[in-house]
Design a protein around this motif. Structure first.
Motif, PDB file in Angstrom:
ATOM      1  N   LEU A 196       0.853  -1.187   0.000  1.00  0.00           N
ATOM      2  CA  LEU A 196       0.000   0.000   0.000  1.00  0.00           C
ATOM      3  C   LEU A 196       0.886   1.234   0.000  1.00  0.00           C
ATOM      4  O   LEU A 196       1.823   1.348   0.799  1.00  0.00           O
ATOM      5  N   VAL A 197       0.601   2.164  -0.902  1.00  0.00           N
ATOM      6  CA  VAL A 197       1.289   3.464  -0.923  1.00  0.00           C
ATOM      7  C   VAL A 197       0.250   4.539  -0.647  1.00  0.00           C
ATOM      8  O   VAL A 197      -0.727   4.676  -1.399  1.00  0.00           O
ATOM      9  N   THR A 198       0.433   5.285   0.433  1.00  0.00           N
ATOM     10  CA  THR A 198      -0.544   6.325   0.771  1.00  0.00           C
ATOM     11  C   THR A 198      -0.205   7.622   0.044  1.00  0.00           C
ATOM     12  O   THR A 198       0.955   7.915  -0.230  1.00  0.00           O
ATOM     13  N   GLY A 199      -1.256   8.379  -0.276  1.00  0.00           N
ATOM     14  CA  GLY A 199      -1.055   9.644  -0.987  1.00  0.00           C
ATOM     15  C   GLY A 199      -0.474   9.439  -2.359  1.00  0.00           C
ATOM     16  O   GLY A 199       0.519  10.065  -2.751  1.00  0.00           O
ATOM     17  N   GLY A 200      -1.090   8.553  -3.127  1.00  0.00           N
ATOM     18  CA  GLY A 200      -0.527   8.074  -4.388  1.00  0.00           C
ATOM     19  C   GLY A 200      -0.283   9.105  -5.466  1.00  0.00           C
ATOM     20  O   GLY A 200       0.399   8.820  -6.442  1.00  0.00           O
ATOM     21  N   SER A 201      -0.816  10.317  -5.310  1.00  0.00           N
ATOM     22  CA  SER A 201      -0.608  11.345  -6.336  1.00  0.00           C
ATOM     23  C   SER A 201       0.600  12.226  -6.035  1.00  0.00           C
ATOM     24  O   SER A 201       0.969  13.067  -6.855  1.00  0.00           O
ATOM     25  N   GLY A 202       1.223  12.050  -4.880  1.00  0.00           N
ATOM     26  CA  GLY A 202       2.322  12.919  -4.470  1.00  0.00           C
ATOM     27  C   GLY A 202       3.615  12.662  -5.226  1.00  0.00           C
ATOM     28  O   GLY A 202       3.822  11.600  -5.819  1.00  0.00           O
ATOM     29  N   PHE A 203       4.509  13.639  -5.185  1.00  0.00           N
ATOM     30  CA  PHE A 203       5.775  13.601  -5.924  1.00  0.00           C
ATOM     31  C   PHE A 203       6.615  12.380  -5.550  1.00  0.00           C
ATOM     32  O   PHE A 203       7.035  11.605  -6.415  1.00  0.00           O
ATOM     33  N   ILE A 204       6.859  12.173  -4.266  1.00  0.00           N
ATOM     34  CA  ILE A 204       7.655  11.020  -3.825  1.00  0.00           C
ATOM     35  C   ILE A 204       6.878   9.726  -4.049  1.00  0.00           C
ATOM     36  O   ILE A 204       7.437   8.724  -4.506  1.00  0.00           O
ATOM     37  N   ALA A 205       5.578   9.752  -3.746  1.00  0.00           N
ATOM     38  CA  ALA A 205       4.764   8.539  -3.862  1.00  0.00           C
ATOM     39  C   ALA A 205       4.751   7.988  -5.283  1.00  0.00           C
ATOM     40  O   ALA A 205       4.878   6.770  -5.487  1.00  0.00           O
ATOM     41  N   VAL A 206       4.602   8.863  -6.271  1.00  0.00           N
ATOM     42  CA  VAL A 206       4.567   8.398  -7.668  1.00  0.00           C
ATOM     43  C   VAL A 206       5.876   7.706  -8.038  1.00  0.00           C
ATOM     44  O   VAL A 206       5.881   6.651  -8.687  1.00  0.00           O
ATOM     45  N   HIS A 207       7.000   8.267  -7.601  1.00  0.00           N
ATOM     46  CA  HIS A 207       8.289   7.632  -7.891  1.00  0.00           C
ATOM     47  C   HIS A 207       8.439   6.306  -7.140  1.00  0.00           C
ATOM     48  O   HIS A 207       9.058   5.368  -7.665  1.00  0.00           O
ATOM     49  N   CYS A 208       7.880   6.214  -5.940  1.00  0.00           N
ATOM     50  CA  CYS A 208       7.878   4.930  -5.212  1.00  0.00           C
ATOM     51  C   CYS A 208       7.053   3.883  -5.969  1.00  0.00           C
ATOM     52  O   CYS A 208       7.463   2.721  -6.090  1.00  0.00           O
ATOM     53  N   ILE A 209       5.891   4.304  -6.479  1.00  0.00           N
ATOM     54  CA  ILE A 209       5.030   3.388  -7.235  1.00  0.00           C
ATOM     55  C   ILE A 209       5.765   2.874  -8.473  1.00  0.00           C
ATOM     56  O   ILE A 209       5.698   1.679  -8.813  1.00  0.00           O
ATOM     57  N   ILE A 210       6.484   3.771  -9.168  1.00  0.00           N
ATOM     58  CA  ILE A 210       7.255   3.353 -10.350  1.00  0.00           C
ATOM     59  C   ILE A 210       8.250   2.247  -9.981  1.00  0.00           C
ATOM     60  O   ILE A 210       8.309   1.201 -10.641  1.00  0.00           O
ATOM     61  N   LYS A 211       9.012   2.468  -8.904  1.00  0.00           N
ATOM     62  CA  LYS A 211      10.021   1.477  -8.479  1.00  0.00           C
ATOM     63  C   LYS A 211       9.359   0.149  -8.098  1.00  0.00           C
ATOM     64  O   LYS A 211       9.863  -0.927  -8.431  1.00  0.00           O
ATOM     65  N   LEU A 212       8.251   0.219  -7.383  1.00  0.00           N
ATOM     66  CA  LEU A 212       7.551  -0.998  -6.953  1.00  0.00           C
ATOM     67  C   LEU A 212       7.038  -1.797  -8.147  1.00  0.00           C
ATOM     68  O   LEU A 212       7.212  -3.018  -8.217  1.00  0.00           O
TER      69      LEU A 212
END
Length: 347
Positions: free
Chosen positions: A11-27
């Protein structure tokens, strides 16, 4: 793609945020199944557009769920079946606040809401995106680099946003210690985050580059800061999520050497030539910034940082997790280049 991660839900919280989007890409690149929270599902396509710009073309391992850090609804569903949680979401600085609690309470309550839901769902580990604001603020007479052993001084001269990051992280560690029930926790504490901008939702640190290129900043305040690339912050989140030695640890995400705002201006000038024609070349006296901050709320946080020592050490993440960040210059130029490519700089 790493097949061993197939079927592992994060689960990634705040999925639209700058850091979150880059975390989603890596995952997604490493084969994880990602569930991202959004305060409104109307932003799903916006997030997908940012992910496409970051190189993601397939979305079968990505889903979204509506959840708000200020409300209990849906957090039990959000964490259900997840092995890990990257709690990246956090309230951003409020410019025109009436009381500091407007920033402090949502940050603290949101962290505890996520941790309670994660514990109840049997999540293995939560990685909390904290900040340098919880490490090196409100202190005086500092002469050695800040490390993960340091905490911001809540009685010192610090902005309520920095106070909120400190109180929220302390609340998280207290929860784990007193009522975590086996839930593991790691925190990532980024300094000012630069790097590739993928849309209009990006970190407030990146605004400095935009404002310099647009000529909005006529002279540089004497503020020093360490920087880090958002891609390296995302890498550190994944290392903190899975590495056995990361449990119970804080990690400063920093290249380690502080730059002045004039240093940033000079990097832009050197690399962009005529495109950086409006970038400032001089520094501004501190007294001007302090007077301006009395009338301009957006300068309040900046005024608390004038002339402050800001060196940090990223040695812990490098040595314990084998983390290897890009240089400050690479991170700053990635911000500038991506903003220019996306047409976010007004000519």
């Amino acid at each position: 793609m790493t097949n061993s991660n197939n079927g592992v839900n994060v689960l990634v919280t705040g999925g639209s945020g700058f850091i979150a989007v880059h975390c989603i890409i890596k995952l997604l690149e490493q084969g994880y199944k990602v569930r991202a929270t959004l305060r409104s599902l109307n932003r799903q396509n916006e997030v997908k557009d940012m992910l496409k710009k970051g190189g993601i073309s397939l979305f079968e391992n990505l889903s979204f769920i509506e959840a708000d850090l200020s409300k209990d609804e849906n957090w039990d569903k959000a964490v259900q079946g997840c092995s890990y949680v990257l709690h990246v979401a956090s309230p951003t600085p409020i410019v025109n606040y009436k009381h500091e609690d407007e920033m402090i309470n949502p940050a603290k309550d949101g962290v505890l809401r996520v941790l309670r839901a994660a514990r109840a769902a049997g999540v293995k580990r939560v990685v909390l995106t904290s900040a340098y604001g919880a490490v090196g603020m409100g202190n005086t007479n500092r002469t050695t680099p800040y490390t993960e052993k340091d905490w911001s001084n809540l009685k010192g001269n610090l902005h309520p946003y920095q106070k909120s990051k400190t109180i929220a992280e302390k609340a998280a560690w207290e929860f784990i210690h007193n009522e975590g029930g086996g839930l593991e926790l790691s925190t990532v504490n980024p300094v000012a985050v630069m790097g590739p901008v993928l849309g209009t939702d990006y970190s407030h640190s990146n605004q400095v580059v935009r404002r310099m290129l647009e000529g909005e900043i006529k002279a540089c305040p004497k503020v020093y800061c360490c920087y880090v690339d958002v891609r390296d912050v995302a890498d550190l989140h994944l290392l903190a999520m899975t590495h056995p030695k990361a449990n119970g640890e804080r990690f400063l995400a920093t290249t380690g050497n502080a730059l002045s705002m004039l240093d940033i201006a000079q990097i832009l000038k050197k690399n962009l030539g005529e495109v950086a024609a409006k970038v400032p070349t001089k520094e501004m006296p501190n007294w001007i910034v302090r007077i301006a901050a009395k009338f301009n709320p957006s300068l309040r946080m900046l005024a608390t940082l004038l002339g402050k020592y800001a060196e940090t050490s990223g040695d812990k993440a490098k040595q314990l997790l084998n983390w290897s960040p890009r240089s400050n210059e690479d991170a700053i130029m990635a911000t500038a280049d991506s903003m220019l490519q996306l047409g976010l700089i007004k000519k």
